[in-house]
Scaffold this motif. Structure first.
Motif, PDB file in Angstrom:
ATOM      1  N   HIS A 289       7.529  -2.458  -5.590  1.00 43.45           N
ATOM      2  CA  HIS A 289       6.508  -1.490  -6.001  1.00 43.45           C
ATOM      3  C   HIS A 289       7.090  -0.101  -6.206  1.00 43.45           C
ATOM      4  O   HIS A 289       6.517   0.913  -5.812  1.00 43.45           O
ATOM      5  N   GLY A 290       8.264  -0.052  -6.827  1.00 44.60           N
ATOM      6  CA  GLY A 290       8.828   1.233  -7.223  1.00 44.60           C
ATOM      7  C   GLY A 290       9.646   1.964  -6.182  1.00 44.60           C
ATOM      8  O   GLY A 290      10.082   3.096  -6.429  1.00 44.60           O
ATOM      9  N   LYS A 291       9.868   1.358  -5.006  1.00 48.29           N
ATOM     10  CA  LYS A 291      10.704   2.011  -3.990  1.00 48.29           C
ATOM     11  C   LYS A 291      11.335   0.954  -3.104  1.00 48.29           C
ATOM     12  O   LYS A 291      10.866  -0.198  -3.075  1.00 48.29           O
TER      13      LYS A 291
ATOM     14  N   HIS B 199       8.636   1.633   2.459  1.00 48.09           N
ATOM     15  CA  HIS B 199       7.206   1.344   2.662  1.00 48.09           C
ATOM     16  C   HIS B 199       6.782   1.590   4.110  1.00 48.09           C
ATOM     17  O   HIS B 199       5.824   2.343   4.344  1.00 48.09           O
ATOM     18  N   PRO B 200       7.436   0.975   5.116  1.00 46.37           N
ATOM     19  CA  PRO B 200       7.020   1.287   6.485  1.00 46.37           C
ATOM     20  C   PRO B 200       7.281   2.737   6.873  1.00 46.37           C
ATOM     21  O   PRO B 200       6.498   3.328   7.632  1.00 46.37           O
ATOM     22  N   ILE B 201       8.357   3.317   6.352  1.00 47.65           N
ATOM     23  CA  ILE B 201       8.620   4.731   6.654  1.00 47.65           C
ATOM     24  C   ILE B 201       7.443   5.586   6.213  1.00 47.65           C
ATOM     25  O   ILE B 201       6.982   6.468   6.955  1.00 47.65           O
TER      26      ILE B 201
ATOM     27  N   PRO C   5       7.467  -4.633   4.880  1.00 49.91           N
ATOM     28  CA  PRO C   5       6.845  -3.539   4.125  1.00 49.91           C
ATOM     29  C   PRO C   5       5.323  -3.557   4.142  1.00 49.91           C
ATOM     30  O   PRO C   5       4.684  -2.581   3.759  1.00 49.91           O
ATOM     31  N   GLY C   6       4.712  -4.669   4.598  1.00 47.67           N
ATOM     32  CA  GLY C   6       3.255  -4.791   4.541  1.00 47.67           C
ATOM     33  C   GLY C   6       2.515  -4.153   5.696  1.00 47.67           C
ATOM     34  O   GLY C   6       1.281  -4.205   5.740  1.00 47.67           O
TER      35      GLY C   6
ATOM     36  N   LEU D 242       0.295  -9.910  -1.483  1.00 47.97           N
ATOM     37  CA  LEU D 242      -0.602  -9.624  -0.366  1.00 47.97           C
ATOM     38  C   LEU D 242      -0.885  -8.131  -0.255  1.00 47.97           C
ATOM     39  O   LEU D 242      -2.028  -7.719   0.007  1.00 47.97           O
ATOM     40  N   MET D 243       0.129  -7.316  -0.463  1.00 43.97           N
ATOM     41  CA  MET D 243      -0.060  -5.872  -0.415  1.00 43.97           C
ATOM     42  C   MET D 243      -0.958  -5.394  -1.552  1.00 43.97           C
ATOM     43  O   MET D 243      -1.835  -4.548  -1.363  1.00 43.97           O
TER      44      MET D 243
END
Length: 235
Positions: A29-31, A36-38, A111-112, A224-225
């Motif tokens: 998703h672009g990163k 994501h968790p950060i 990441p979710g 899922l995200m």
């Protein structure tokens, strides 16, 4: 006042992903997956500091990954195992934290995770709890295989849970537990605490908090995200 810190062990190579770079640096998703968790923890006021533990020789790390972050810093002390990275990371925190503060250890390749899950874990801790972890009750029938990959037994799924992260414990207690059992190579922080004689609390996680382990997992977690985001957008 008790504070909450996040530690993300990020020294693994993820060989099962069969990718050119470690899975936590792959794009989603672009990163990068790790970002994501950060971003989730950065946006939560209750989280004081975030520590990323990487190997000193990590050739894939770039400081640009933390562009715009205000609470996150890197510790170059990653070990050969997850437990070693967490233990060495806790040691490196030194004067940055209090031994009675909570640390939430989270997988770099999950990441979710979202703020609702993190807050649910934090809120579930009672004064008598030594800590806990997000997890999901097992829904599938389990089979034990023999050495020829034939079924040798069906395992009851009753009372069985699949561990997720974050796993949240008092910094001093977790550091002490890991020091005692590091040579036994615990697979997660909860197991280290169990071996030290404690009983971590299980807190309901979420399916989208899946750990990216195999190549197809990226598409599954991504879907899922996206589905969760679509539901939130229509509310």
């Amino acid at each position: 006042m008790t504070q909450y810190h996040v530690l993300i062990p990020c020294a693994g190579h993820g060989s099962r992903m069969q990718s050119a770079s470690p899975k936590q640096y792959l794009p989603m998703h672009g990163k990068p997956i790790l970002r994501h968790p950060i971003d989730i923890f950065e946006a939560m006021p209750i989280i004081s500091q975030i520590f990323i533990v990487i190997a000193a020789e990590d050739a894939y790390w770039s400081d640009t990954l933390l562009q715009g972050c205000h609470k996150t810093q890197v510790l170059y002390c990653g070990g050969d195992t997850r437990a070693a990275s967490v233990y060495q990371g806790l040691q490196a925190l030194g004067s940055h934290v209090d031994s009675e503060d909570w640390v939430l250890v989270h997988d770099a390749a999950r990441p979710g995770i979202d703020a609702h899950m993190v807050q649910r874990l934090i809120d579930a801790m009672q004064p008598t709890d030594i800590g806990g972890l997000l997890a999901l009750p097992l829904a599938d029938t389990l089979k034990r295989a023999d050495e020829t990959q034939h079924v040798s037994a069906t395992v009851s799924r009753e009372l069985l849970w699949q561990a997720q992260t974050p796993q949240m414990f008092k910094i001093g207690m977790l550091q002490q537990a890991l020091a005692q059992v590091l040579n036994r190579q615990p697979t997660d922080e909860a197991q280290a605490m169990e071996w030290a004689g404690h009983t971590p609390k299980l807190v309901l996680g979420d399916l989208k908090n899946l750990k990216v382990t195999y190549p197809h997992d990226i598409a599954v977690v991504s879907a899922l995200m996206q589905a969760t985001q679509s539901e939130q957008d229509t509310e």
